[in-house]
Design an enzyme around this catalytic site. Structure first.
Site, PDB file in Angstrom:
ATOM      1  CG  HIS A 154      -1.915   0.995   1.459  1.00  0.00           C
ATOM      2  ND1 HIS A 154      -1.605   2.306   1.811  1.00  0.00           N
ATOM      3  CD2 HIS A 154      -3.092   0.894   1.303  1.00  0.00           C
ATOM      4  CE1 HIS A 154      -2.546   2.974   1.882  1.00  0.00           C
ATOM      5  NE2 HIS A 154      -3.612   2.230   1.478  1.00  0.00           N
ATOM      6  CG  ASP A 175       0.629  -2.294   6.351  1.00  0.00           C
ATOM      7  OD1 ASP A 175      -0.244  -2.390   7.080  1.00  0.00           O
ATOM      8  OD2 ASP A 175       0.449  -1.574   5.373  1.00  0.00           O
ATOM      9  CE  LYS A 209      -7.453  -0.491   6.085  1.00  0.00           C
ATOM     10  NZ  LYS A 209      -7.985   0.262   4.883  1.00  0.00           N
ATOM     11  CB  CYS A 261      -3.892   3.255  -1.464  1.00  0.00           C
ATOM     12  SG  CYS A 261      -5.206   4.466  -1.240  1.00  0.00           S
ATOM     13  CD  GLN A 297      -6.846  -4.521   4.244  1.00  0.00           C
ATOM     14  OE1 GLN A 297      -7.528  -5.304   4.550  1.00  0.00           O
ATOM     15  NE2 GLN A 297      -7.094  -3.407   3.794  1.00  0.00           N
TER      16      GLN A 297
HETATM   17  N1  PMP Z   1      -1.737  -0.568   4.539  1.00  0.00           N
HETATM   18  C1  PMP Z   1      -2.765  -1.451   3.903  1.00  0.00           C
HETATM   19  C2  PMP Z   1      -2.363  -2.692   3.420  1.00  0.00           C
HETATM   20  C3  PMP Z   1      -4.071  -0.740   3.997  1.00  0.00           C
HETATM   21  O1  PMP Z   1      -4.992  -1.593   3.410  1.00  0.00           O
HETATM   22  C4  PMP Z   1      -4.405   0.418   4.414  1.00  0.00           C
HETATM   23  C5  PMP Z   1      -5.696   0.948   4.251  1.00  0.00           C
HETATM   24  N2  PMP Z   1      -6.174   1.190   3.065  1.00  0.00           N
HETATM   25  C6  PMP Z   1      -3.191   1.115   5.007  1.00  0.00           C
HETATM   26  C7  PMP Z   1      -1.903   0.490   4.978  1.00  0.00           C
HETATM   27  C8  PMP Z   1      -3.417   2.366   5.357  1.00  0.00           C
HETATM   28  O2  PMP Z   1      -4.164   2.488   6.541  1.00  0.00           O
HETATM   29  P1  PMP Z   1      -4.673   3.723   7.368  1.00  0.00           P
HETATM   30  O3  PMP Z   1      -5.342   4.658   6.270  1.00  0.00           O
HETATM   31  O4  PMP Z   1      -5.797   3.428   8.217  1.00  0.00           O
HETATM   32  O5  PMP Z   1      -3.672   4.703   7.842  1.00  0.00           O
END
Ligand code: PMP
Length: 410
Positions: free
Chosen positions: A128, A205, A231, A369, A208
């Site tokens: 991401h 990270d 999430k 993203c 998910q």
């Molecule tokens: N890493 C991953 C794999 C994600 O799916 C997301 C959210 N789409 C993020 C980071 C970012 O999370 P946040 O916007 O809640 O900081």
């Protein structure tokens, strides 16, 4: 094979998520955008409401009763996060606004003071943007290089490819536990064995991962673990950075202000020990009270049953999608969560998402993203259906029928 184990009452479970009773455009809501953000159980909503009705005060600043209550609730949230992810101590848990801040803290607090020109940071091709851009900012400033570990066409990590990138100049590896586009579960423990042997910090990270299965950071053997609360069925603006205490203790503060200091004078300021060193300013107290309630709720469930139900739904979805002529899945790893990203020949993902919304179905279309990942597959956008344990087989079937209908309209 029954979808839900007999002891899992899906109807009763769904009733605990009030929003699932909603209608959208005159149709019962089918919420398949869980990887984007998940819905909240009434217990978490009630905890936020109760905080503002009965306990609202700032944390750690005053000796009055409400402030002590707010501080206790906030610290309980930290302890619950620690227990959830198997941290050695609550002091290893920095409460953040989410994964994005957590990763930026490691980039700026851990790596920035240590990064020299010519050093290297390794991430995978499936990250991401939150696990790419913070490192790019640093590399640009320090003259360091971002190396990209390859992935296979089926969406699995090329582990030998990643290991081949590790060298004497590698200062950190950043890796998603689970890809938000592909759904692939990465072999984090195996990567950690190699990075530890090489003395390279591994940041995972976990955004998910935690919504789908339990995580034990010590068993994984990583050094930093970031996740986001929204999430995980908790309010937005919550999340955490876990780090081994000695690493957090060696990190520089990133955001200065109140609460992150021991003492301040114009001659010199002494910073607080972790985790407070990284929590300047007034936090999202009510949000963390909601996170604590969401964690309590989750841990009280039969989690293996939730997982089995969700996995069976994911397979039902894929099986149904395979029947669509011209379907292309992006991500078909054997080890995966219930996320399906795909394209249908002749139909733009966003057009499909707009038409599905009219049927009451929430899915995400676009690049999620993860621009480099979509570039890797040579596609501009995918349609992503991401499931949670509160989804049903009937919803999957109605989604498949709706997809067939809206495709015919394009
Ligand atoms: N890493 C991953 C794999 C994600 O799916 C997301 C959210 N789409 C993020 C980071 C970012 O999370 P946040 O916007 O809640 O900081």
């Amino acid at each position: 094979m029954p979808l839900a184990k007999p002891h899992m009452d899906l109807h009763a479970l769904r009733q605990q998520f009030p929003i699932l009773a909603r209608e959208v455009h005159g149709n019962p809501l089918i919420y398949f955008d869980n990887a984007n953000t998940a819905q909240k159980p009434a217990a978490a909503i009630a905890a936020v409401d109760d905080f503002y009705r009965r306990h609202n005060a700032n944390v750690a600043r005053a000796v009055h009763t409400l402030s002590e209550e707010a501080t206790t609730l906030y610290e309980e949230a930290r302890a619950k996060v620690a227990a959830l992810i198997g941290a050695a101590s609550a002091n290893e848990v920095v409460l953040t606004t989410g994964t994005t801040l957590a990763i930026n803290l490691v980039a700026q607090g851990w790596l920035r003071p240590r990064l020299q020109p010519g050093d290297e940071i390794v991430v995978s091709h499936m990250e991401h943007h939150a696990n790419i851009v913070p490192w790019q900012l640093l590399c640009a400033e320090r003259g360091a290089h971002l190396k990209v570990a390859p992935i296979h066409d089926d969406g699995t990590l090329d582990l030998p490819g990643l290991l081949a990138l590790l060298g004497p100049r590698t200062r950190l590896v950043g890796l998603a536990h689970v890809s938000n586009v592909l759904g692939s579960i990465n072999p984090v423990a195996e990567v950690a064995r190699h990075t530890r042997a090489a003395g390279i910090p591994l940041l995972v990270d976990g955004s998910q991962a935690l919504p789908h299965f339990p995580v034990d950071v010590q068993a994984l053997g990583c050094d930093f673990y970031a996740f986001t609360g929204h999430k995980l069925f908790a309010p937005t603006g919550t999340g955490a950075l876990w780090g081994r205490y000695e690493l957090l203790d060696a990190m520089s503060p990133v955001i200065g202000g109140g609460e992150m200091i021991e003492s301040v004078s114009f001659e010199g300021t002494i910073y607080a020990a972790p985790p407070r060193r990284f929590e300047a300013g007034t936090p999202n107290i009510a949000g963390f009270v909601g996170l604590a309630a969401a964690i309590d709720w989750l841990r009280a469930q039969d989690q293996p049953a939730l997982r089995a139900h969700e996995d069976a739904l994911g397979e039902r979805l894929r099986a149904g999608l395979r029947g669509f002529p011209g379907i292309r899945f992006i991500g078909e790893a054997a080890q995966r969560v219930s996320v399906a990203s795909f394209l249908l020949e002749g139909a733009h993902a966003t057009d499909l998402a707009v038409l599905l919304d009219l049927e009451g179905i929430a899915v995400r279309s676009g690049q999620h993203c993860a621009h480099p990942l979509l570039q890797r597959y040579g596609v501009g956008a995918t349609l992503r259906a991401s499931l949670a344990f509160y989804n049903t087989a009937d919803e999957v079937d109605r989604f498949l029928a709706a997809l067939e209908k809206v495709r015919g309209m394009l």
